[in-house]
Design an enzyme around this catalytic site. Structure first.
Site, short mmCIF file in Angstrom:
data_model
loop_
_atom_site.label_atom_id
_atom_site.label_comp_id
_atom_site.label_asym_id
_atom_site.label_seq_id
_atom_site.Cartn_x
_atom_site.Cartn_y
_atom_site.Cartn_z
N GLY A 80 19.03 -19.35 -4.60
CA GLY A 80 17.81 -19.88 -4.54
C GLY A 80 17.85 -21.39 -4.18
N CYS A 290 -3.97 4.91 3.81
CA CYS A 290 -3.48 4.82 5.51
C CYS A 290 -4.29 5.89 6.05
CB CYS A 290 -1.90 4.67 5.47
SG CYS A 290 -1.27 4.98 7.26
N CYS A 293 -1.13 8.39 7.36
CA CYS A 293 -0.42 9.19 6.56
C CYS A 293 -1.02 9.40 5.23
CB CYS A 293 1.24 8.54 6.41
SG CYS A 293 1.40 7.07 5.30
N CYS A 320 -0.53 1.79 7.20
CA CYS A 320 0.63 1.10 6.38
C CYS A 320 1.20 0.18 7.38
CB CYS A 320 1.59 2.51 6.48
SG CYS A 320 1.54 3.63 5.46
N CYS A 326 5.83 4.87 7.52
CA CYS A 326 4.49 5.73 7.62
C CYS A 326 4.63 6.98 8.40
CB CYS A 326 3.46 4.77 8.37
SG CYS A 326 2.08 5.36 8.85
#
Lengths: 371, 275
Positions: A80, A290, A293, A320, A326
């Protein structure tokens, strides 16, 4: 000299040779390949095949790669923490993924498979160009399949499919310091990081809740890494932020413009800042699926487009964001996000605490009805 | 019981030299060293504050009051500081502690109300946010608790609660002062240092700010150091008073005694010129 001026392609090595009158016979041979040609087309033809000869493996010179690797190792050692490095000019504008490219090219080897995502899609111009650059200079094979990639460079998304411990995710970062939102002074913010003094960011969250009733930061959600440093997870949607927590893969965040690298090593605690009584939430797509899909458990984006039979009117639909997954779902709608792992039920991606998720079975039956 | 004890503290702006102390002060009639040009903002100062007591610091402008206030509130400025500051429950000299300890004291036990609003508040944040910052820095993590406490403090300091979520820059001067006081009192500190709490306010607002502070101070038994050039403010709030001039304390005593029977020539002039 006139010959080069005419072509407009005067390579500086040969130009120098002309002006210095051949006094530099002991010039090192790796200064690029002089190209003599009458026209631009002829020059481009001459470049083909021979042109790459002057470049180092993976485009960057060895010093640059070493510098980037050194910064990357330090970043991994201090999860970090933003590590400064000597960011080089790249053959595209800063802010277009120069940091990500430097890290990717520094870690790629000829046996690796490389995938590039630009906001969820493999097909954007920038993603395709970065992929091609790696292909040509580092001799790697490329893929659009998340599960096959060894190194994935991404702009602002983490793939839907679960990443494994042998994969490396390189995220492009435009703004490295999450505190810049609350104080534009980097000097003051570095002090805050050093002292783990994140009061200002908490005030920002407090005011966010006051204004919106919940924390309403869209992307780059401020996140504590290993309980020590506050980190911007790059502008990934909140949806992707929980995927960093205790992940199996290594994430490296690289900013070319700001010349900073930071990292989240595997199995590191990554906790989005939130109040005890105002939990961190991810984006919600109630009653949306979606339209390609049918997935309901992926990050969807809104599209407005004219379609066949809509008489030129714009229609809004959802798709998606992760195009590669997808496509897989398209042929196999029930494919889970951890289909390639030998264990099941891997907790990847969001659980939205205040909205009950539809189970896979419900989702499948709903799709059956509507389709 | 002594809460804070400062001995021989000083704050010097500039490089400083060996003769700084001899060439400055009340007798020398200046606070600038004639040899090296450094400003001896305050020096040779011994003060102490008991629990629940209010200590007043008066003096003309440039006499070192604010430098002393910042030093005692552990605010690090550009000055070179020296001396010995002890605080009840803490070992060692507070002027020499590391950042973490200093920060912990400043978010918990000691609060400073700055002379300049901009030093103490982030004007682009809301008034509520400024007060909440103290709580959040002290580790409060429940939004509802923070919210309730901020409202409570707004009520106590008589700031309109409807204005809580407006940017602090839109507040009036008096409201900004009171936000600072609310912020200082947020985590119930043991000692509050008020640097010119009423500067730039008109008399009626001054009275309300002072009233509010006095009420809260008495209710919670907070100790305070009140720095002001205004004798009226100090007379109203302080139990004991020190008078400063050219960076030195020229007189100290109970406020009533200092006001009614000033011993030092400067104090006499000061009081005669006001009353």
């Amino acid at each position: 000299m006139t010959e080069h001026e005419q072509t407009g392609l005067a390579d500086d090595a040969s130009a120098e040779t002309a002006t210095e009158g051949g006094t530099n016979d002991n010039r090192q041979p790796d200064r690029g390949t002089p190209i003599r040609a009458e026209t631009v087309d002829a020059a481009l033809d001459a470049l083909h095949g021979e042109g790459m000869a002057g470049y180092s493996y993976a485009y960057l010179d060895e010093h640059t790669k070493r510098e980037v690797r050194r910064a990357t190792l330090k970043a991994i050692a201090i999860p970090g923490h933003q590590v400064p490095y000597a960011s080089r000019p790249m053959p595209l504008a800063r802010g277009w993924g120069t940091g990500g490219i430097q890290v990717s090219l520094s870690v790629l080897g000829p046996d690796d498979t490389f995938k590039v995502i630009d906001q969820g899609t493999d097909g954007s111009v920038n993603a395709a160009n970065i992929r091609r650059l790696a292909e040509e200079t580092a001799n790697v094979s490329t893929t659009t399949d998340t599960t096959e990639a060894d190194v994935i460079q991404t702009r602002h998304r983490i793939p839907e499919e679960v990443l494994c411990d042998d994969q490396l995710l390189v995220l492009q970062v435009p703004v490295t310091d999450p505190l810049r939102k609350v104080d534009p002074s980097d000097a003051a913010n570095r002090k805050r990081h050093a002292h783990r003094n994140y009061g200002k960011m908490w005030v920002h969250l407090y005011e966010n809740v006051v204004e919106w009733g919940e924390i309403n930061i869209g992307a780059s959600y401020p996140t504590m890494v290993a309980g020590r440093y506050l980190m911007s997870p790059s502008p990934i949607p909140r949806w992707d932020t929980p995927k960093l927590d205790d992940a199996d893969h290594l994430s490296i965040f690289a900013a070319g413009r700001e010349a900073r690298i930071y990292a989240v090593p595997p199995n590191t605690r990554v906790k989005p800042l939130a109040f005890e009584d105002r939990q961190f939430t991810v984006e919600r797509f109630p009653d949306r699926a979606c339209h390609l899909c049918g997935s309901e458990d992926t990050f969807l984006v809104e599209l407005s487009e004219t379609r066949d039979g809509s008489d030129g009117r714009f229609e809004t639909c959802y798709v998606c964001n992760d195009t590669s997954f997808c496509e897989k779902r398209h042929s196999d709608p029930d494919r889970p996000k951890d289909h390639h792992l030998d264990r099941e039920g891997v907790d990847w991606g969001p659980g939205t605490p205040d909205v009950p998720r539809t189970t896979a079975d419900d989702a499948a039956s709903e799709r059956g009805e509507s389709g | 019981m002594t809460l804070l004890e400062a001995e021989d503290v000083r704050a010097v702006y500039g490089d400083g030299c060996v003769r700084c102390l001899e060439t400055t002060g009340d007798r020398a009639g200046t606070n600038q060293c004639s040899r090296c040009g450094s400003i001896v903002a305050c020096a040779e100062i011994d003060v102490s504050v008991q629990r629940g007591e209010v200590l007043g610091v008066v003096g003309e402008s440039g006499s070192g009051k604010s430098s002393l206030a910042e030093l005692l509130a552990l605010e690090r400025g550009e000055a070179t500081v020296g001396g010995d500051v002890r605080y009840a429950g803490h070992d060692g000299n507070l002027l020499e502690v590391d950042y973490q300890t200093r920060q912990a004291l400043r978010t918990g036990e000691i609060a400073l109300v700055h002379q300049h609003i901009r030093d103490g508040l982030s004007l682009e944040f809301t008034g509520g946010g400024n007060v909440a910052e103290k709580l959040l820095a002290a580790g409060w993590r429940s939004f509802e608790d923070v919210r309730a406490r901020v409202s409570e403090l707004f009520e106590a300091t008589e700031i309109p609660i409807e204005r809580m979520d407006d940017p602090t820059s839109t507040y009036s001067g008096g409201m900004q002062r009171r936000v600072q006081i609310a912020r200082a009192l947020a985590v119930e500190p043991e000692l509050v240092v008020l640097d010119e709490p009423t500067t730039g306010l008109d008399v009626s607002v001054q009275a309300r700010v002072l009233d509010t502070f006095r009420r809260i101070q008495r209710e919670h038994g907070v100790a305070a150091i009140v720095v002001s050039h205004d004798l009226g403010v100090v007379r109203l709030l302080a139990d004991r008073t020190v008078v400063m001039r050219h960076g030195r304390i020229v007189e100290a005593g109970l406020t009533d005694r200092v006001m009614e029977d000033p011993h030092h020539e400067y104090t006499q002039t000061l009081i005669n010129s006001v009353i």
